[in-house]
Write a protein that holds these residues in place. Structure first.
Motif, PDB file in Angstrom:
ATOM      1  N   ILE A  89      26.572  70.120  95.046  1.00 36.41           N
ATOM      2  CA  ILE A  89      27.089  71.091  95.745  1.00 36.41           C
ATOM      3  C   ILE A  89      28.443  70.648  96.364  1.00 36.41           C
ATOM      4  CG2 ILE A  89      26.794  72.200  97.945  1.00 36.41           C
ATOM      5  CD1 ILE A  89      25.363  73.481  95.858  1.00 36.41           C
ATOM      6  N   GLU A 135      30.667  68.628  94.864  1.00 34.02           N
ATOM      7  CA  GLU A 135      31.831  68.915  93.998  1.00 34.02           C
ATOM      8  C   GLU A 135      32.082  70.269  93.844  1.00 34.02           C
ATOM      9  OE1 GLU A 135      32.071  66.978  90.113  1.00 34.02           O
ATOM     10  OE2 GLU A 135      30.422  65.568  90.525  1.00 34.02           O
ATOM     11  N   VAL A 136      31.294  71.223  94.085  1.00 32.65           N
ATOM     12  CA  VAL A 136      31.838  72.637  93.681  1.00 32.65           C
ATOM     13  C   VAL A 136      32.808  72.888  95.258  1.00 32.65           C
ATOM     14  CG1 VAL A 136      30.961  75.136  93.975  1.00 32.65           C
ATOM     15  CG2 VAL A 136      29.888  73.195  92.415  1.00 32.65           C
ATOM     16  N   ILE A 183      36.109  71.202  94.478  1.00 31.19           N
ATOM     17  CA  ILE A 183      36.999  72.034  93.549  1.00 31.19           C
ATOM     18  C   ILE A 183      37.567  73.235  94.382  1.00 31.19           C
ATOM     19  CG2 ILE A 183      36.902  73.395  91.537  1.00 31.19           C
ATOM     20  CD1 ILE A 183      34.703  71.367  90.398  1.00 31.19           C
ATOM     21  N   SER A 184      36.408  74.001  94.942  1.00 31.61           N
ATOM     22  CA  SER A 184      36.821  75.243  95.689  1.00 31.61           C
ATOM     23  C   SER A 184      37.929  75.187  96.601  1.00 31.61           C
ATOM     24  CB  SER A 184      35.621  75.918  96.018  1.00 31.61           C
ATOM     25  OG  SER A 184      35.966  76.988  96.941  1.00 31.61           O
ATOM     26  N   THR A 196      41.311  73.718  95.001  1.00 25.95           N
ATOM     27  CA  THR A 196      42.008  74.426  94.094  1.00 25.95           C
ATOM     28  C   THR A 196      42.789  75.633  94.641  1.00 25.95           C
ATOM     29  OG1 THR A 196      40.410  74.136  92.688  1.00 25.95           O
ATOM     30  CG2 THR A 196      41.852  75.723  91.949  1.00 25.95           C
ATOM     31  N   ILE A 197      41.844  76.486  95.536  1.00 29.14           N
ATOM     32  CA  ILE A 197      42.161  77.737  96.411  1.00 29.14           C
ATOM     33  C   ILE A 197      43.219  77.495  97.559  1.00 29.14           C
ATOM     34  CG2 ILE A 197      41.346  80.074  97.359  1.00 29.14           C
ATOM     35  CD1 ILE A 197      40.624  79.898  94.533  1.00 29.14           C
ATOM     36  N   LYS A 235      24.545  79.511 102.376  1.00 36.76           N
ATOM     37  CA  LYS A 235      24.276  78.998 100.939  1.00 36.76           C
ATOM     38  C   LYS A 235      23.326  79.878 100.538  1.00 36.76           C
ATOM     39  CE  LYS A 235      24.033  73.853 100.554  1.00 36.76           C
ATOM     40  NZ  LYS A 235      23.242  72.782 100.435  1.00 36.76           N
ATOM     41  N   PRO A 236      23.311  80.227  99.030  1.00 37.86           N
ATOM     42  CA  PRO A 236      24.496  79.971  98.251  1.00 37.86           C
ATOM     43  C   PRO A 236      25.894  80.671  98.572  1.00 37.86           C
ATOM     44  CG  PRO A 236      23.049  81.555  97.032  1.00 37.86           C
ATOM     45  CD  PRO A 236      22.490  81.147  98.298  1.00 37.86           C
ATOM     46  N   PHE A 237      26.869  80.125  98.227  1.00 42.54           N
ATOM     47  CA  PHE A 237      28.181  80.764  98.692  1.00 42.54           C
ATOM     48  C   PHE A 237      28.903  81.105  96.966  1.00 42.54           C
ATOM     49  CE2 PHE A 237      28.723  76.113  98.631  1.00 42.54           C
ATOM     50  CZ  PHE A 237      29.495  75.780  97.608  1.00 42.54           C
ATOM     51  N   PRO A 277      32.140  80.377  95.148  1.00 42.58           N
ATOM     52  CA  PRO A 277      33.183  79.396  95.200  1.00 42.58           C
ATOM     53  C   PRO A 277      34.599  80.137  95.330  1.00 42.58           C
ATOM     54  CG  PRO A 277      31.477  79.018  93.519  1.00 42.58           C
ATOM     55  CD  PRO A 277      31.224  80.231  93.944  1.00 42.58           C
ATOM     56  N   MET A 278      34.959  81.252  94.884  1.00 38.61           N
ATOM     57  CA  MET A 278      35.900  81.833  94.818  1.00 38.61           C
ATOM     58  C   MET A 278      36.432  82.284  96.266  1.00 38.61           C
ATOM     59  SD  MET A 278      37.783  82.055  92.243  1.00 38.61           S
ATOM     60  CE  MET A 278      38.918  82.885  92.398  1.00 38.61           C
ATOM     61  N   GLN A 309      38.450  81.066 101.874  1.00 43.83           N
ATOM     62  CA  GLN A 309      38.743  82.055 102.790  1.00 43.83           C
ATOM     63  C   GLN A 309      37.638  82.193 104.034  1.00 43.83           C
ATOM     64  OE1 GLN A 309      40.214  85.323 100.645  1.00 43.83           O
ATOM     65  NE2 GLN A 309      40.417  86.726 102.492  1.00 43.83           N
ATOM     66  N   ALA A 319      38.306  79.299 106.275  1.00 41.73           N
ATOM     67  CA  ALA A 319      39.777  79.372 107.133  1.00 41.73           C
ATOM     68  C   ALA A 319      39.110  80.435 108.078  1.00 41.73           C
ATOM     69  CB  ALA A 319      40.817  79.903 105.954  1.00 41.73           C
ATOM     70  N   HIS A 351      44.234  80.995  89.740  1.00 40.64           N
ATOM     71  CA  HIS A 351      43.197  79.718  90.053  1.00 40.64           C
ATOM     72  C   HIS A 351      41.794  80.019  89.460  1.00 40.64           C
ATOM     73  CE1 HIS A 351      45.888  78.755  92.910  1.00 40.64           C
ATOM     74  NE2 HIS A 351      45.676  79.291  93.857  1.00 40.64           N
ATOM     75  N   MET A 386      39.146  77.383  88.314  1.00 39.22           N
ATOM     76  CA  MET A 386      38.004  77.100  89.079  1.00 39.22           C
ATOM     77  C   MET A 386      36.674  77.238  88.009  1.00 39.22           C
ATOM     78  SD  MET A 386      37.837  76.961  92.555  1.00 39.22           S
ATOM     79  CE  MET A 386      36.593  78.151  93.085  1.00 39.22           C
ATOM     80  N   ILE A 444      34.258  74.435  87.636  1.00 38.15           N
ATOM     81  CA  ILE A 444      32.661  74.463  88.154  1.00 38.15           C
ATOM     82  C   ILE A 444      31.603  74.416  86.993  1.00 38.15           C
ATOM     83  CG2 ILE A 444      31.006  76.072  89.227  1.00 38.15           C
ATOM     84  CD1 ILE A 444      33.579  76.659  90.969  1.00 38.15           C
ATOM     85  N   ALA A 501      17.557  76.516  95.753  1.00 39.99           N
ATOM     86  CA  ALA A 501      18.024  78.070  96.060  1.00 39.99           C
ATOM     87  C   ALA A 501      19.533  78.038  96.469  1.00 39.99           C
ATOM     88  CB  ALA A 501      17.265  78.697  97.172  1.00 39.99           C
ATOM     89  N   GLY A 502      20.046  77.237  97.206  1.00 37.36           N
ATOM     90  CA  GLY A 502      21.314  77.000  97.257  1.00 37.36           C
ATOM     91  C   GLY A 502      22.302  76.751  96.283  1.00 37.36           C
ATOM     92  N   GLY A 508      22.313  79.293  93.253  1.00 34.70           N
ATOM     93  CA  GLY A 508      23.040  80.602  93.670  1.00 34.70           C
ATOM     94  C   GLY A 508      24.632  80.021  93.691  1.00 34.70           C
ATOM     95  N   THR A 509      24.968  79.021  93.920  1.00 35.84           N
ATOM     96  CA  THR A 509      26.406  78.652  93.936  1.00 35.84           C
ATOM     97  C   THR A 509      26.859  78.328  92.413  1.00 35.84           C
ATOM     98  OG1 THR A 509      26.040  77.136  95.914  1.00 35.84           O
ATOM     99  CG2 THR A 509      27.907  76.871  94.642  1.00 35.84           C
TER     100      THR A 509
END
Lengths: 129, 791
Positions: free
Chosen positions: A14, A16-17, A20-21, A24-25, A106-108, A110-111, A115, A118, B241, B245, B249, B295-296, B299-300
């Motif tokens: 998590i 790492e994701v 990255i997110s 990158t964004i 969670k879960p989110f 990533p893209m 936002q 922020a 991007h 991404m 990922i 679960a977290g 989903g991610t």
């Protein structure tokens, strides 16, 4: 020159994701910590612009970590967002009362994460209209 | 295009906003200097429009601050005072241009367009798709003979589709590009504009499905039925991007999949024990936590259904006491379902991975076998390729997406002159596209049978970058392409210019900045040394005549310090007589530019010098066989890691790996085969690690990898997945013994040792020794494994 965010999450994947997110964004600088203790040390040393804190962690969990961050004058001004499973509005109210800036569920996606972060931190409202 | 307006006067800001929105720019506003700075730091803009007089931080200081932080996007100053002094102060602070208030909207827009063009030199003038034509310089859209009258949003939408003509654009992505964050409407707005656009296209005679809906994904331009274009798909717009991404990922998932499946197994076991009523309470809580994090994470990674299943399992583990029979049955069903749900790769990872940041090589050749080989081999080297069969389609292809390098087989052209003409045309693009020319030697030309000087001259005169003589191997071609690509990266270089004349400095800045160089200027030679150390430039430009200190003296000062002995230096001089030239070169200057400055000459000399330097440096830093760093360079980088790690209290992971039984490969199949294996391993390493990791060959079959901010347990995992990949990698070998020849598939493995700073040592030598000792243990334990120090 961009914002610096500290991620505290015991799950490396998590971490790492998120990294990255956000890199990158949004192009933010990301530092990571894999436990509450580690997070507190890094928050004091790095003075990030915000902290993204996982609620469910072994040993020192997210809320306990948050309380320690609040109690320390060196970190109490850093806004904190909690990473948590979907929660009730009442719970969110309670967190906000404690001084948490907001939550990211969670879960989110990533893209969308940068936002969301922020927005939760109010970084999007500068000087607009 | 996104523009930030920093202006405190509300009516002016509103007017600016309206004018720019009308021109289909996405606009954001800040009403004081601090807010402007915060926005500029947090988000990326294509241009900043900056008022000079502002509350808290004024425009000039803000500009200076942004430039001091290497913020390089165009800045346009709005000033109320039309005095030469004020303009000079603004430009010196790093602004690119200014407009005096009250401004003329037309002039303002033209200046903005000019700055944006400069900032993005790679935009091609006219975008075409079949009969559809969009000219960004005039904002005119035509279909065949018909002119289309589009609203600003429709225009921006069409431009976006044309610039990304080979991909499907999602609603979200269109929203992100056409609207600013705050005023972004819902997806229905995109649909409305698409509808409007289609209507107008139809009226102009275009087919109704020119803008195609791809259900569930988004929109794209309907592919043209042109057989002249290659079927090799091109992914476009490296700026976007999303694919980056998804790829990143997917890579994370690849590394953690085994781990996550193991967690699922653990949950499965606990579920069985819970049903059998032999699970202790702490174990039950542990399983609940595990299900929660699954679960977290699931989903991610895009397993929406798997995430829900894990959530349901978590709820069942929360129950106190024994489960009802129904719950028990459900729990067992759920855990079995969950393990099945993650067998397939996650939805996001299973998408084709376009890797749009790879450089694009455009090939113009008739030789299909050769092209096919190039395509496969290029993919290995992380390049995208596209083939065009004739010069007719080459410009069309370039308009759709600018290639990084063009490979041109001169034999493909109808005549030699035609071929050379095409090379010259490609040089006319701004900036020119590097061309690698393949040529066959003329029969009568020389006794050696090689390319004649005349052929080489012809190609050089028309602007060709590199010439290779046919027949040529795929590998030679790609090595040459690699070299050209390396040269392309000079554009991130820093140049420090020293001259007491501010006008010359401003001119240097305006000449070199459009080429992507970061230009720093200094008008006080007394502060030279501090500035040099602080800015660490890649090239110096010194004026020869300055009060108190001359350029030649500065050059000598630089050359006297071994750290700067290889820094390229150019001198600006009005005198180019023999005595002066001699003196200049004797002082250690690399090149000189005569004053008054001729723009193109200065640019060419600067870029050439930077390219030469980079080329030489690369030779000194990269292992020619495996293309990873050599020991010398990697030692510097690793020491830099350790220095940073000490400052920031970060771990650094140092791994040493050694190919198993490599000597036997050399002995049995020859050194050429051994080299080929090393080469493949080099590529595999490049693919498997991050760009900022240090990857190096320290000798023979030994490689060293350094990972900053990574703990050894993570390092071991990365190495294990590398080992896994290597095990499955096949090295085809032609092997002959006394009776017959055959192709065999060779498999190899490695042994690895991993150590971590600061746990296992506080300097590179100690860490290397520790990792090497662990490597020795791994070898003793039977090879084909990775071991970790301290376990």
């Amino acid at each position: 020159m961009s914002k610096c965010i500290l991620i505290v999450d015991d799950e490396a994947c998590i971490q790492e994701v998120i990294q990255i997110s956000l890199e990158t964004i949004a192009g933010w600088e990301v530092i990571t910590a894999s436990s509450g203790e580690d997070g507190i040390t890094k928050a004091i040393r790095e003075q990030p612009d915000a902290i993204l804190l996982d609620v469910m962690m072994p040993y020192l969990d997210g809320l306990a970590t948050f309380r320690r961050l609040q109690a320390d004058p060196k970190t109490q001004q850093i806004p904190v967002l909690l990473l948590t499973a979907k929660i009730q509005t009442s719970e969110l109210q309670q967190y906000k009362k404690m001084g948490v800036k907001g939550t990211i569920s969670k879960p989110f996606e990533p893209m969308q994460l940068a936002q969301e972060v922020a927005k939760a931190l109010g970084w999007l409202q500068y000087g607009n209209h | 295009m996104r523009i930030l307006i920093v202006e405190d006067d509300e009516p002016t800001a509103a007017a600016l906003s309206e004018i720019l929105t009308e021109q289909s720019y996405a606009v954001e506003r800040a009403s004081d200097g601090a807010a402007g700075l915060a926005l500029a730091e947090a988000f990326s803009y294509d241009l900043i429009l900056l008022d000079v007089i502002l509350p808290n931080i004024d425009g000039v200081s803000l500009c200076r601050k942004l430039r001091s932080q290497h913020y390089s996007i165009p800045i346009l100053l709005l000033t109320g005072r039309d005095s030469g002094h004020d303009k000079a102060v603004g430009l010196d602070a790093g602004a690119d241009d200014y407009v005096v208030k009250p401004f003329d909207p037309e002039e303002l827009c033209a200046r903005i367009r000019a700055l944006l063009r400069r900032g993005k030199p790679d935009t091609q003038p006219v975008l075409e798709w079949g009969k559809l034509r969009l000219d960004p310089s005039t904002c005119e859209v035509t279909y065949g003979e018909h002119k289309l009258l589009l609203t600003p949003k429709e225009y921006a939408l069409l431009e976006l589709l044309l610039r990304n003509s080979r991909r499907v654009l999602s609603c979200g992505l269109i929203l992100e590009h056409l609207w600013s964050f705050e005023d972004a409407p819902g997806e229905e707005a995109v649909r409305t504009h698409i509808k409007g656009l289609r209507q107008k296209l139809k009226t102009a005679g275009a087919p109704t499905d020119l803008v195609e809906t791809v259900y569930g994904i988004g929109y794209r331009l309907n592919p043209l039925n042109s057989s002249s274009l290659s079927t090799q798909s091109i992914q476009s717009s490296a700026q976007l991007h999303q694919q980056t991404m998804q790829t990143a990922i997917a890579n994370v998932w690849d590394r953690y999949a085994a781990n996550i499946r193991q967690q699922i197994q653990q949950v499965e076991q606990s579920a069985q024990l819970l049903v059998d009523q032999t699970l202790s309470l702490p174990e039950q809580q542990q399983a609940e936590r595990l299900a929660h994090s699954l679960a977290g994470s699931l989903g991610t990674f895009g397993y929406a259904v798997g995430s829900q299943t894990a959530r349901d399992i978590e709820h069942l583990f929360q129950s106190n006491g024994s489960l009802s029979e129904l719950d028990a049955k459900q729990l067992i069903e759920l855990v079995t379902t969950l393990s099945h749900q993650v067998i397939l790769p996650p939805p996001s990872a299973s998408l084709p991975q376009p890797q749009c940041e790879w450089p694009l090589l455009l090939i113009m050749s008739n030789d299909q076998t050769e092209s096919a080989q190039l395509l496969t081999e290029a993919q290995h080297r992380q390049m995208r390729t596209s083939v065009v069969p004739s010069s007719a389609s080459i410009h069309q292809q370039i308009a759709q997406q600018r290639p990084d390098v063009i490979l041109l087989d001169l034999d493909t052209a109808t005549s030699l002159d035609n071929g050379l003409q095409l090379v010259a045309q490609l040089q006319a693009y701004q900036p020119p596209i590097p061309v690698l020319v393949l040529a066959t030697p003329e029969h009568h030309s020389s006794t050696s049978g090689g390319l004649s000087l005349r052929q080489r001259l012809d190609v050089a005169r028309s602007g060709g970058r590199t010439i290779l003589q046919k027949p040529v191997s795929t590998e030679q071609i790609l090595n040459a392409v690699d070299q050209i690509l390396q040269q392309g990266t000079v554009t991130t270089s820093k140049v420090l210019a020293v001259d007491d004349d501010c006008q010359v400095l401003a001119m240097l800045r305006s000449l070199l900045t459009p080429w992507g160089l970061s230009v720093m200027t200094l008008d006080q030679p007394q502060q030279f040394w501090e500035t040099l150390e602080a800015t660490e430039p890649d090239l110096l430009i010194l004026d020869i005549e300055m009060p108190t200190i001359s350029g030649i003296e500065l050059c000598q000062v630089v050359r006297n310090d071994p750290r700067w002995s290889s820094l390229p230096i150019m001198i600006l001089t009005a005198h180019t007589d023999a005595a002066m030239v001699n003196q200049v070169f004797a002082a250690g200057v690399d090149d000189f530019v005569s004053k008054p400055i001729v723009g193109p000459e200065l640019v060419t000399r600067t870029i050439n010098r930077l390219e030469r330097t980079r080329f030489l440096k690369q030779w000194a830093e990269v292992d020619p066989l495996t293309r990873v760093s050599n020991r010398h360079k990697s030692t510097q980088d690793l020491n830099q890691f350790l220095y940073l790690a000490k400052q920031h209290n970060q771990p650094v992971c140092i791994a040493v790996i050694d190919l198993d039984n490599f000597k036997q490969i050399n002995d049995r199949y020859g050194h050429a085969t051994g080299d080929r294996v090393l080469q493949d391993v080099g590529q595999l390493l490049h693919r498997s690690f991050r760009n900022d990791d240090v990857i190096a060959r320290w000798g023979g079959e030994e490689f060293v990898i350094g990972m900053y901010g990574i703990q050894k347990r993570v390092g071991v995992k990365r190495l294990e997945s590398l080992l896994q990949e290597l095990r499955h990698h096949e090295f085809p070998i032609a092997h002959c013994d006394s009776t017959a020849c055959q192709t065999i598939q060779l498999h190899i493995t490695f042994s690895g040792g991993v150590a971590e700073y600061p746990d296992d040592g506080d300097n590179l030598h100690a860490l290397y020794q520790c990792a090497d000792a662990v490597l020795y243990q791994a070898r003793a334990a039977g090879r084909d494994r990775v071991l970790c120090a301290g376990y």
